[in-house]
Scaffold this active site. Structure first.
Site, PDB file in Angstrom:
ATOM      1  N   CYS A 125       0.925   6.092   1.541  1.00 38.20           N
ATOM      2  CA  CYS A 125      -0.494   5.924   1.252  1.00 38.20           C
ATOM      3  C   CYS A 125      -0.910   4.464   1.453  1.00 38.20           C
ATOM      4  CB  CYS A 125      -0.823   6.435  -0.152  1.00 38.20           C
ATOM      5  SG  CYS A 125      -2.597   6.685  -0.392  1.00 38.20           S
ATOM      6  N   ASP A 194      -1.019   5.850  -9.522  1.00 40.61           N
ATOM      7  CA  ASP A 194      -2.338   6.149 -10.074  1.00 40.61           C
ATOM      8  C   ASP A 194      -2.254   6.275 -11.588  1.00 40.61           C
ATOM      9  OD1 ASP A 194      -4.449   6.802  -7.743  1.00 40.61           O
ATOM     10  OD2 ASP A 194      -2.419   7.282  -7.107  1.00 40.61           O
TER      11      ASP A 194
HETATM   12  O1  LIG Z   1      -4.013   0.414  -7.095  1.00 42.96           O
HETATM   13  P1  LIG Z   1      -3.317   0.501  -5.767  1.00 42.96           P
HETATM   14  O2  LIG Z   1      -1.916  -0.042  -5.820  1.00 42.96           O
HETATM   15  O3  LIG Z   1      -4.143  -0.131  -4.655  1.00 42.96           O
HETATM   16  O4  LIG Z   1      -3.241   2.039  -5.346  1.00 42.96           O
HETATM   17  C1  LIG Z   1      -2.589   2.972  -6.154  1.00 42.96           C
HETATM   18  C2  LIG Z   1      -2.747   4.354  -5.616  1.00 42.96           C
HETATM   19  O5  LIG Z   1      -4.125   4.672  -5.474  1.00 42.96           O
HETATM   20  C3  LIG Z   1      -4.263   5.516  -4.325  1.00 42.96           C
HETATM   21  O6  LIG Z   1      -5.031   6.661  -4.597  1.00 42.96           O
HETATM   22  P2  LIG Z   1      -6.385   7.012  -3.756  1.00 42.96           P
HETATM   23  O7  LIG Z   1      -6.216   6.626  -2.311  1.00 42.96           O
HETATM   24  O8  LIG Z   1      -7.531   6.283  -4.448  1.00 42.96           O
HETATM   25  O9  LIG Z   1      -6.543   8.505  -3.920  1.00 42.96           O
HETATM   26  C4  LIG Z   1      -2.869   5.867  -3.855  1.00 42.96           C
HETATM   27  O10 LIG Z   1      -2.349   7.004  -4.493  1.00 42.96           O
HETATM   28  C5  LIG Z   1      -2.132   4.596  -4.242  1.00 42.96           C
HETATM   29  O11 LIG Z   1      -0.737   4.774  -4.299  1.00 42.96           O
END
Ligand SMILES: O=P(O)(O)OC[C@H]1O[C@H](OP(=O)(O)O)[C@H](O)[C@@H]1O
Length: 307
Positions: A125, A194
């Site tokens: 991701c 998350d």
């Molecule tokens: O806070 P940071 O480390 O940037 O991201 C943490 C997590 O947030 C994201 O969720 P989404 O893309 O918003 O569904 C991903 O799952 C990623 O691993």
């Protein structure tokens, strides 16, 4: 940006990534407070509570959002008048945002110590915390390369490969289903978070648990990179984290009408598949999640939404 617009941007994923979502929510509450031009403390408090609920309801899974609004509004009860309430919310939002940014930097430094010269890293991701670790390791002069998953259906992996490539780090993109095949070339898996539950389970982008399983099978360590506000006080009371299921059009369109599609966008990786969690308060075992929740977030935040 008005609070309703922020909430809508979070829902539509124009604002995404658990840390950025949290900081944007704190900023939205700060702006809501600063723009209030009435004179009633009760009315003002109700407005903030309504704003809090709008933000929290925009996406259900990442606890960073919930912790951010709790941190921003934790001193509302101490306000004596409208002016002091504005100052309190503005100050607490700024503190949360500043601590959040510092935490991502500190996690980069701590997590980078677990990456060795020559390592091949797998990431999933688009996590700012995981990228902070990888980029810090590279800046330390370590000769690393990265495999990044595409991360269907939103393809956040495209953001990750661009970011790493801009930083000069050799990066290869793979489809999510190639993870187990590639694992034999990987030295360490580095992912974001998350939500982290009190039992150490990690809730992160769909596909993370497959990485955990394949890494465990291949004896490859998996490091989670997570600010302390990714830990969930609510799970201490037994709450089961809601896994967001998004619109099926994100997966495929124009299929025969009898074909059902599902689009869960997070999954749960048990603590036994996680080697360590790099946080701004140190590198910890997933089994220390309970202590982080009690000592860093405090029991108090469990009860503030009640009544
Ligand atoms: O806070 P940071 O480390 O940037 O991201 C943490 C997590 O947030 C994201 O969720 P989404 O893309 O918003 O569904 C991903 O799952 C990623 O691993």
């Amino acid at each position: 940006m008005k609070l309703d617009e922020t909430a809508e941007s979070i829902r539509t994923m124009n604002i995404r990534g658990a840390g950025l979502i949290a900081r944007s929510a704190a900023e939205a509450l700060k702006e809501l407070a600063e723009e209030y031009n009435g004179e009633s403390l009760i009315e003002f408090t109700e407005l903030l509570n309504k704003g809090r609920d709008t933000l929290v309801n925009s996406r259900p899974t990442a606890v960073s959002l919930w912790n951010a609004v709790q941190a921003t509004l934790k001193n509302v009860k101490n306000a004596e008048d409208v002016t002091s309430l504005k100052e309190i919310v503005s100050r607490d939002a700024d503190i949360f945002i500043s601590n959040s940014k510092k935490a991502v930097e500190t996690i980069g430094r701590i997590g980078a110590n677990r990456i060795k010269d020559g390592d091949v890293v797998l990431t999933h991701c688009n996590s700012k915390a995981a990228l902070s670790v990888i980029k810090t390791a590279y800046e330390q002069g370590k000769n690393i390369s990265v495999y990044a998953t595409e991360s269907r259906p939103w393809k956040q992996g495209l953001l990750t490969v661009k970011d790493l490539s801009d930083a000069g780090i050799p990066v290869t993109m793979i489809v999510d289903s190639a993870v187990r095949w590639i694992m034999k070339e990987i030295d360490i898996a580095v992912v974001g978070a998350d939500t982290i539950c009190s039992n150490g389970a990690l809730i992160n982008k769909i596909g993370t648990s497959q990485i955990g399983l394949a890494a465990h099978e291949a004896r490859v360590p998996m490091m989670v990179c997570a600010e302390s506000y990714k830990f969930s006080p609510k799970t201490m009371e037994g709450e089961i984290v809601e896994i967001e299921e998004r619109d099926t059009s994100e997966v495929a369109e124009n299929l025969p009408p009898n074909v059902r599609i599902r689009n869960p966008v997070f999954d749960s990786t048990p603590a036994e598949y996680i080697d360590c969690i790099a946080t701004e308060i140190g590198l910890i075992s997933p089994y220390a999640a309970y202590e982080v929740i009690v000592n860093k977030l405090g029991h108090e935040c469990l009860f503030e939404t009640e009544g």
